[in-house]
Design an enzyme around this catalytic site. Structure first.
Site, PDB file in Angstrom:
ATOM      1  N   GLU A 272     -40.296   8.648  48.042  1.00 53.27           N
ATOM      2  CA  GLU A 272     -40.206   7.802  46.677  1.00 53.27           C
ATOM      3  C   GLU A 272     -39.121   8.152  45.973  1.00 53.27           C
ATOM      4  O   GLU A 272     -39.525   8.480  45.071  1.00 53.27           O
ATOM      5  CB  GLU A 272     -41.564   7.816  46.114  1.00 53.27           C
ATOM      6  CG  GLU A 272     -41.774   9.187  45.988  1.00 53.27           C
ATOM      7  CD  GLU A 272     -43.280   9.616  45.111  1.00 53.27           C
ATOM      8  OE1 GLU A 272     -44.179   8.630  45.315  1.00 53.27           O
ATOM      9  OE2 GLU A 272     -43.409  10.608  44.317  1.00 53.27           O
ATOM     10  N   ARG A 275     -33.420   7.978  42.133  1.00 51.86           N
ATOM     11  CA  ARG A 275     -32.133   8.260  42.181  1.00 51.86           C
ATOM     12  C   ARG A 275     -30.976   7.879  42.856  1.00 51.86           C
ATOM     13  O   ARG A 275     -29.941   7.188  42.815  1.00 51.86           O
ATOM     14  CB  ARG A 275     -31.603   9.670  41.464  1.00 51.86           C
ATOM     15  CG  ARG A 275     -30.567  10.266  41.012  1.00 51.86           C
ATOM     16  CD  ARG A 275     -30.500  11.636  40.795  1.00 51.86           C
ATOM     17  NE  ARG A 275     -31.491  12.031  40.416  1.00 51.86           N
ATOM     18  CZ  ARG A 275     -31.932  12.357  39.098  1.00 51.86           C
ATOM     19  NH1 ARG A 275     -30.843  11.916  38.109  1.00 51.86           N
ATOM     20  NH2 ARG A 275     -32.924  12.823  38.472  1.00 51.86           N
ATOM     21  N   CYS A 341     -26.441   8.696  14.630  1.00 51.77           N
ATOM     22  CA  CYS A 341     -26.378   9.940  13.825  1.00 51.77           C
ATOM     23  C   CYS A 341     -26.978  11.085  14.384  1.00 51.77           C
ATOM     24  O   CYS A 341     -28.190  11.642  13.750  1.00 51.77           O
ATOM     25  CB  CYS A 341     -27.106   9.458  12.587  1.00 51.77           C
ATOM     26  SG  CYS A 341     -26.272   8.080  11.492  1.00 51.77           S
ATOM     27  N   GLU A 342     -26.494  11.657  15.377  1.00 51.96           N
ATOM     28  CA  GLU A 342     -26.942  12.753  16.286  1.00 51.96           C
ATOM     29  C   GLU A 342     -25.848  13.347  16.841  1.00 51.96           C
ATOM     30  O   GLU A 342     -24.971  12.461  17.489  1.00 51.96           O
ATOM     31  CB  GLU A 342     -27.832  12.086  17.515  1.00 51.96           C
ATOM     32  CG  GLU A 342     -29.411  11.939  16.985  1.00 51.96           C
ATOM     33  CD  GLU A 342     -29.988  13.533  16.839  1.00 51.96           C
ATOM     34  OE1 GLU A 342     -29.640  14.440  17.449  1.00 51.96           O
ATOM     35  OE2 GLU A 342     -31.010  13.244  16.143  1.00 51.96           O
TER      36      GLU A 342
END
Ligand SMILES: *Cc1c(COP(=O)(O)O)cnc(C)c1O
Length: 421
Positions: A272, A275, A341-342
């Site tokens: 399964e 990626r 804003c990080e």
């Protein structure tokens, strides 16, 4: 070494951008199909082999329709993912439900679709029986604990919340047999983004051992072994893809010895993976918006970690190509940022590039899995469109970009007018 190419030229890209403004994710159908076909071919010695695409990696029904045509099933872990399966027209043993902390509604939907249900915990046997009824086929998820080393992302199996212990597996099968369940599977997933091919051969060995023991102790002949996902991809150019031929040959040898040798064949093998199926075939296409020079040089893109969270979340490397500047020397160091804003909203830190300018097209590689799907709306960032580069070179939009209205759809602004404060 893995060469990091992009499947379109600058001219082609400019043409695409005329109708589809950046940022967007674009998937390469041809390469994706070739990879899917190869996966199936490599394991064709095993009758009944099937890959169930982990739909959470790229939950787009158009991609699933393509993969289904290549013979894949679907691996779901939520009601919404089961709904995707249903809307693609999938049913029965094409669908596997591998979820945890599972609500009854999810079990019910899986049962209604005839999906293979993979139980995460021994207490779920009674829960399933009481709420939904037991289906004819059941799979159990095994957590080998200290019998197996986990890897960095997933961590030690003993710390993981998933699966039955060894003892519970034997007890679980015996219990299910007594309750009238007819057909059985076994599942495990102990790694994520693993590039060592031996890891998957060892996983098969652990499952085969368990299958022998289950037969000895309960008389049950397990019908399928799901080896999980977690096959890694070479995000970095210096990494190498997992050699599937090697994995397949290693598993086949163990299969002959342990499964055939003990009279336990046929055993269907399942994966399964998410990626390795779509990851390398997706690209996040963005435009440089601003170049900023302060303590460092920053290249600000029109995409942000809301479009691709992996670098911020795991410090993951994603290769970046500046379209049309592939041949230029990498002579300038940048942090490549988004606009959230990080401060961890960065796609690359201290990486060398050719000199960048506003308007440059910047392509971020390997976004076909856990890319768009992990996106979010922090700072009110609408999620981008998803495009498909068809085999004939045409481009199809397979998901439109979100609008601000989409983000406000759960708010009632009419009520706000009458809301007294
Ligand atoms: C996430 C997940 C997968 C897919 O993992 P990849 O790393 O994308 O291959 C498969 N099975 C389960 C149960 C998962 O949680």
């Amino acid at each position: 070494m893995t060469t990091k190419n992009i499947p379109f030229s600058k001219e082609q890209l400019e043409k695409i951008i005329e109708t589809h403004p950046t940022p967007f994710h674009i998937y390469d159908e041809k390469a994706m199909r070739e990879n899917a076909r190869n996966f199936v071919k490599v394991f064709s010695w095993n009758e009944g082999f099937r890959e169930f695409y982990a739909i959470k990696a790229a939950p787009n029904p158009y991609l699933m329709k393509i993969l289904r045509e290549e013979g894949f099933g679907i691996d779901c872990s939520s009601v919404t993912e089961l709904e995707i399966a249903k809307r693609v027209g999938m049913s029965g043993d094409e669908i596997m439900l591998t979820s945890n902390d599972t609500p009854a509604s999810e079990f019910q939907m899986a049962k209604d679709l005839g999906a293979i249900i993979n139980l995460d915990d021994i207490s779920h046997i009674e829960y399933l029986e009481k709420n939904v009824g037991l289906p004819e086929t059941i799979c159990l998820r095994y957590n080998p604990g200290d019998l197996k080393q986990g890897n960095l992302i997933i961590g030690h199996p003993e710390e993981a919340k998933y699966g039955f212990t060894h003892e519970q597996m034997i007890e679980g099968y015996a219990m299910l047999k007594e309750k009238g369940v007819k057909r059985f599977g076994v599942h495990t997933m102990v790694a994520s983004n693993e590039l060592d091919p031996d890891y998957f051969i060892e996983t098969a060995e652990i499952l085969f051992k368990l299958i022998i023991e289950v037969y000895e102790k309960t008389g049950i002949k397990v019908e399928f072994a799901n080896l999980g996902g977690g096959i890694g991809i070479p995000y970095k150019p210096e990494q190498k893809a997992v050699n599937l031929e090697y994995v397949s040959a290693g598993i086949r040898k163990l299969y002959d010895e342990m499964i055939v040798g003990n009279g336990l064949a046929p055993l269907k093998l399942y994966f399964e993976s998410g990626r390795m199926i779509t990851g390398p075939y997706g690209y996040l296409v963005t435009t440089v918006r601003h170049i900023k020079n302060t303590f460092k040089k920053f290249a600000g893109l029109d995409a942000s970690m809301a479009n691709l969270m992996r670098p911020a979340l795991y410090g993951a490397y994603h290769h970046i190509t500046v379209v049309g500047k592939e041949k230029q020397p990498l002579n300038t160091m940048y942090d490549v940022t988004g606009s959230l804003c990080e401060n961890n909203d960065k796609f690359a830190i201290d990486r060398m590039f050719p000199e960048l300018e506003p308007g440059d097209f910047v392509v971020i590689h390997d976004t076909g899995a856990h890319g768009h799907s992990m996106g979010f709306n922090y700072n009110g960032k609408p999620r981008s469109a998803e495009l498909l580069l068809r085999e004939n070179g045409e481009v199809a939009q397979i998901r439109r970009a979100e609008t601000i209205d989409d983000l406000f759809i759960t708010l009632d602004f009419d009520e706000l007018k009458d809301f007294e404060v």
